[in-house]
Structures are given as C-alpha cells and as structure tokens.
Write a protein that holds these residues in place. Structure first.
Motif, PDB file in Angstrom:
ATOM      1  N   LEU A   1       0.827  -1.205   0.000  1.00  0.00           N
ATOM      2  CA  LEU A   1       0.000   0.000   0.000  1.00  0.00           C
ATOM      3  C   LEU A   1       0.862   1.255   0.000  1.00  0.00           C
ATOM      4  CD1 LEU A   1      -2.745  -1.045   2.593  1.00  0.00           C
ATOM      5  CD2 LEU A   1      -2.920  -1.031   0.099  1.00  0.00           C
ATOM      6  N   ILE A   2       1.957   1.209   0.771  1.00  0.00           N
ATOM      7  CA  ILE A   2       2.865   2.356   0.823  1.00  0.00           C
ATOM      8  C   ILE A   2       3.514   2.575  -0.542  1.00  0.00           C
ATOM      9  CG2 ILE A   2       5.007   3.205   1.854  1.00  0.00           C
ATOM     10  CD1 ILE A   2       4.207   1.658   4.418  1.00  0.00           C
ATOM     11  N   ILE A   3       3.974   1.477  -1.154  1.00  0.00           N
ATOM     12  CA  ILE A   3       4.591   1.581  -2.481  1.00  0.00           C
ATOM     13  C   ILE A   3       3.557   2.037  -3.508  1.00  0.00           C
ATOM     14  CG2 ILE A   3       5.801   0.331  -4.304  1.00  0.00           C
ATOM     15  CD1 ILE A   3       7.374   0.793  -1.699  1.00  0.00           C
ATOM     16  N   GLY A   4       2.344   1.504  -3.421  1.00  0.00           N
ATOM     17  CA  GLY A   4       1.286   1.901  -4.354  1.00  0.00           C
ATOM     18  C   GLY A   4       0.984   3.387  -4.276  1.00  0.00           C
TER      19      GLY A   4
ATOM     20  N   PRO B   1       2.050  14.629   0.801  1.00  0.00           N
ATOM     21  CA  PRO B   1       1.885  13.172   0.693  1.00  0.00           C
ATOM     22  C   PRO B   1       3.171  12.397   0.959  1.00  0.00           C
ATOM     23  CG  PRO B   1       0.771  14.261  -1.127  1.00  0.00           C
ATOM     24  CD  PRO B   1       1.583  15.311  -0.420  1.00  0.00           C
ATOM     25  N   LEU B   2       4.322  12.971   0.584  1.00  0.00           N
ATOM     26  CA  LEU B   2       5.590  12.288   0.833  1.00  0.00           C
ATOM     27  C   LEU B   2       5.848  12.150   2.329  1.00  0.00           C
ATOM     28  CD1 LEU B   2       7.936  13.881  -1.865  1.00  0.00           C
ATOM     29  CD2 LEU B   2       6.929  11.588  -1.870  1.00  0.00           C
TER      30      LEU B   2
ATOM     31  N   ILE C   1      -3.725  14.812  -7.816  1.00  0.00           N
ATOM     32  CA  ILE C   1      -2.548  15.026  -8.672  1.00  0.00           C
ATOM     33  C   ILE C   1      -2.543  14.028  -9.821  1.00  0.00           C
ATOM     34  CG2 ILE C   1      -0.026  14.847  -8.755  1.00  0.00           C
ATOM     35  CD1 ILE C   1       0.026  16.005  -5.919  1.00  0.00           C
ATOM     36  N   PHE C   2      -2.901  12.777  -9.530  1.00  0.00           N
ATOM     37  CA  PHE C   2      -2.932  11.758 -10.584  1.00  0.00           C
ATOM     38  C   PHE C   2      -3.984  12.090 -11.637  1.00  0.00           C
ATOM     39  CE2 PHE C   2      -4.388   7.826 -12.530  1.00  0.00           C
ATOM     40  CZ  PHE C   2      -3.184   7.220 -12.881  1.00  0.00           C
ATOM     41  N   VAL C   3      -5.172  12.475 -11.199  1.00  0.00           N
ATOM     42  CA  VAL C   3      -6.261  12.794 -12.128  1.00  0.00           C
ATOM     43  C   VAL C   3      -5.902  14.016 -12.977  1.00  0.00           C
ATOM     44  CG1 VAL C   3      -8.652  13.589 -12.295  1.00  0.00           C
ATOM     45  CG2 VAL C   3      -8.059  11.747 -10.707  1.00  0.00           C
ATOM     46  N   ILE C   4      -5.343  15.051 -12.338  1.00  0.00           N
ATOM     47  CA  ILE C   4      -4.960  16.252 -13.069  1.00  0.00           C
ATOM     48  C   ILE C   4      -3.840  15.935 -14.064  1.00  0.00           C
ATOM     49  CG2 ILE C   4      -3.864  18.526 -12.858  1.00  0.00           C
ATOM     50  CD1 ILE C   4      -5.327  18.810 -10.172  1.00  0.00           C
ATOM     51  N   GLY C   5      -2.860  15.148 -13.618  1.00  0.00           N
ATOM     52  CA  GLY C   5      -1.761  14.776 -14.503  1.00  0.00           C
ATOM     53  C   GLY C   5      -2.246  14.028 -15.724  1.00  0.00           C
ATOM     54  N   PHE C   6      -3.149  13.069 -15.505  1.00  0.00           N
ATOM     55  CA  PHE C   6      -3.685  12.301 -16.628  1.00  0.00           C
ATOM     56  C   PHE C   6      -4.509  13.187 -17.558  1.00  0.00           C
ATOM     57  CE2 PHE C   6      -7.101   9.855 -18.620  1.00  0.00           C
ATOM     58  CZ  PHE C   6      -6.358   8.921 -19.326  1.00  0.00           C
ATOM     59  N   ALA C   7      -5.332  14.062 -16.972  1.00  0.00           N
ATOM     60  CA  ALA C   7      -6.189  14.930 -17.791  1.00  0.00           C
ATOM     61  C   ALA C   7      -5.351  15.858 -18.667  1.00  0.00           C
ATOM     62  CB  ALA C   7      -7.119  15.740 -16.886  1.00  0.00           C
TER      63      ALA C   7
ATOM     64  N   LEU D   1       1.598   5.991  -7.362  1.00  0.00           N
ATOM     65  CA  LEU D   1       0.474   6.775  -7.883  1.00  0.00           C
ATOM     66  C   LEU D   1       0.827   8.259  -7.901  1.00  0.00           C
ATOM     67  CD1 LEU D   1      -2.500   6.210  -8.812  1.00  0.00           C
ATOM     68  CD2 LEU D   1      -3.204   6.922  -6.516  1.00  0.00           C
ATOM     69  N   LEU D   2       1.458   8.731  -6.830  1.00  0.00           N
ATOM     70  CA  LEU D   2       1.870  10.133  -6.762  1.00  0.00           C
ATOM     71  C   LEU D   2       2.910  10.447  -7.836  1.00  0.00           C
ATOM     72  CD1 LEU D   2       1.928  12.894  -5.323  1.00  0.00           C
ATOM     73  CD2 LEU D   2       3.663  11.947  -3.783  1.00  0.00           C
ATOM     74  N   ALA D   3       3.917   9.580  -7.957  1.00  0.00           N
ATOM     75  CA  ALA D   3       4.980   9.807  -8.949  1.00  0.00           C
ATOM     76  C   ALA D   3       4.423   9.776 -10.365  1.00  0.00           C
ATOM     77  CB  ALA D   3       6.074   8.754  -8.789  1.00  0.00           C
ATOM     78  N   ALA D   4       3.492   8.873 -10.644  1.00  0.00           N
ATOM     79  CA  ALA D   4       2.903   8.777 -11.978  1.00  0.00           C
ATOM     80  C   ALA D   4       2.123  10.042 -12.328  1.00  0.00           C
ATOM     81  CB  ALA D   4       2.003   7.554 -12.069  1.00  0.00           C
ATOM     82  N   GLY D   5       1.365  10.553 -11.375  1.00  0.00           N
ATOM     83  CA  GLY D   5       0.605  11.779 -11.617  1.00  0.00           C
ATOM     84  C   GLY D   5       1.514  12.957 -11.915  1.00  0.00           C
ATOM     85  N   VAL D   6       2.566  13.115 -11.101  1.00  0.00           N
ATOM     86  CA  VAL D   6       3.510  14.212 -11.318  1.00  0.00           C
ATOM     87  C   VAL D   6       4.258  14.021 -12.638  1.00  0.00           C
ATOM     88  CG1 VAL D   6       5.578  15.354 -10.423  1.00  0.00           C
ATOM     89  CG2 VAL D   6       3.778  14.631  -8.843  1.00  0.00           C
TER      90      VAL D   6
END
Length: 298
Positions: A173-176, A239-240, A279-285, A180-185
């Motif tokens: 869960l911690i890694i996930g 989040p970090l 952040i993930f949703v905004i990054g993807f959008a 997720l945060l890194a992917a969004g950024v």
C-alpha cells in the motif's frame, strides 16, 4: 453541370476539409497493448542503462547509499540529531535509509519523466502508439530500481535489529501510494515541458524543497515538538511526509508515530491521499488533452 462543379476532389496528400487528423490518444484503445509497450520500453531502458558496465545495477544503489552515509555521519555522529530525544532512535539508520530510497524513487521517476517525451521526439513523430507509454515507462523503470533497493533496505534493517512484523503487509500500500503520486507528477511534468522548457529547473528546485520538507532526516517527533498543531497539519498534508512516516512506523519500528497519529486521527489521512488522487487525475487529464498534439509542438 461540369465535373469540376459537381465534384470537389481533395488535394493530393491533404485530408478533406470536413475531417481533422488527430494523433494517438494517451492510452490508445487497447489497455493490454498499452501495458505491454510500457513494460517493454522500461525493460529495454533498464538493460541499456547497465549495458557494458562492470558493476551494473550497483551504480543505481551507490547514490542513495552515499547520501545515506553522509547524512548518517554528519547528523548522528557530528550533529547528534535525534540522539536521546526520540523513540526508536537506535533504528534511525534504517529509517533514514528507507526514506532516502523512497525519495530517490520519486525523484528518479519525476525528474526522468520531465524530458521523456521531448527526448523521444523521433518516436513520437514517426510511430503511432499511445503517448502515455513514455512517462509511465519512466516510472516503471524507477520502480524496478526501487524493488531492488528495498531488498537492501530490508537487509540493513534486519541487520540493525528490526524484526518481522505483521505491519510489513502495509508495504504494498505504501509503495502503491508513492507510485500513484509519482505517476501523476510524471504525466503532468512531461506534458508541460513540451510547451514550457523552464519546467525542468523549476522542478529540480521543488524536488530539493520536498526532500527537506519531508521527514527524511528529521524525525516526526522533532517536527511535532517544534510546530503548532495547525502547522503540523499543513506539514503532514505533504503526501511524501505521510508515506515516509508510515514506512518508518510500519516497516522499521512501532516506537515512532504512525502517519495517522501524527495527523491526529486515521480519518485525517483522507486529506493527503485525496491530494495524491487529485494530482494523478490532473496529470492524466493534462497529458491526455495534450497527447494528440504533442508531435505538432515538438
């Protein structure tokens, strides 16, 4: 009626005026193909990175280990940070190394993604494939390195006296969360860099700020003692900070506060995790909107 008046033929090499040509979308239409391409690109980059190197993967581990060594010596042996003041201080080395390895993953994934699309201009212009493969493959490559580095962290932790705990089950869960945060950024930065080249130096500065604004060197107990309740809440909205602190608590020692305890309640964790999701949703959008026109702007 003449043929020229009754029928208008499109000019050679040019699409009809009623049809606009768009590049491939971010994901494409086939998720299975998307993940296959992502994994293939990440695996290829992983192999090429160490091609012809005598030490290979060891070089990936050298940087976090050197940073850990410098910080551990100067902050514990010279500065006496957290000495005699915090619970679980004898596990400080394992906590510090774990936090550095997690931050190294985040920095590698996001910083590497900034130029990823631009550096692959030839692929983007000539090959029809889902554009999102590029930044996500950078995150996946960093995740490969994180998995190997975490093995070293766990060996070091056990050697320092850490014993297996049921809370180790929280590790996925911690890694996930940090993935997720890194992917969004990564998605956001790679899309913005196509238009704004200043994104790279700006993000390098922000990354340094995030390193020192997270409980990597200084324990959360020290931060709690220095900040008011309101400022501590703002600090833990990073989040970090939540991810690093929960790693310290769940993986290294229960003597240190959990992220929920630092925030005051487990329900308060919904705020930083909502930020991660946002952040993930905004990054993807942003990336999805720019995907079709990326080639035109390179």
């Amino acid at each position: 009626m003449s043929s020229s008046q009754g029928l208008r033929l499109p000019l050679p090499g040019r699409p009809p005026a009623s049809h606009s040509v768009h590049g491939p979308s971010a994901l494409g239409g086939d998720l299975r193909r998307f993940w296959s391409l992502t994994f293939t690109l990440a695996r290829t980059e992983f192999k090429l990175r160490f091609y012809g190197s005598a030490l290979g993967y060891v070089w990936t581990l050298v940087r976090p280990l050197l940073l850990f060594g410098v910080l551990w010596v100067f902050f514990t042996k010279v500065g006496h940070v957290n000495q005699g003041k915090t619970p679980g201080e004898h596990f400080y080395g394992a906590q510090l190394l774990g936090s550095i390895v997690l931050f190294t993953f985040f920095a590698e994934a996001t910083t590497g993604a900034v130029r990823s699309v631009v550096d692959r201009e030839n692929l983007v212009r000539k090959i029809h494939f889902p554009r999102l493969v590029i930044p996500i493959s950078v995150v996946l490559l960093a995740l490969f390195n994180l998995g190997l580095n975490l093995i070293v962290v766990m060996v070091f932790a056990v050697g320092s006296g850490v014993r297996p705990m049921l809370s180790w089950l929280e590790l996925p869960l911690i890694i996930g969360a940090i993935v997720l945060l890194a992917a969004g950024v990564a998605m956001l930065l790679s899309a913005l860099f196509v238009h704004f080249r200043d994104i790279q130096p700006i993000w390098e500065v922000i990354s340094q700020i995030l390193f020192y604004a997270s409980p990597v060197i200084i324990s959360i107990e020290t931060v709690t003692a220095r900040l008011s309740h309101t400022l501590l809440h703002v600090y833990m909205l990073n989040p970090l900070a939540v991810i690093f602190q929960q790693f310290r608590h769940a993986i290294v020692t229960h003597a240190t506060l959990s992220a929920g305890q630092a925030l005051g309640s487990w329900t308060a964790l919904l705020e930083p995790f909502a930020i991660v999701l946002g952040i993930f949703v905004i990054g993807f959008a942003v990336f999805n909107r720019a995907a079709a026109k990326i080639a035109e702007n390179l």
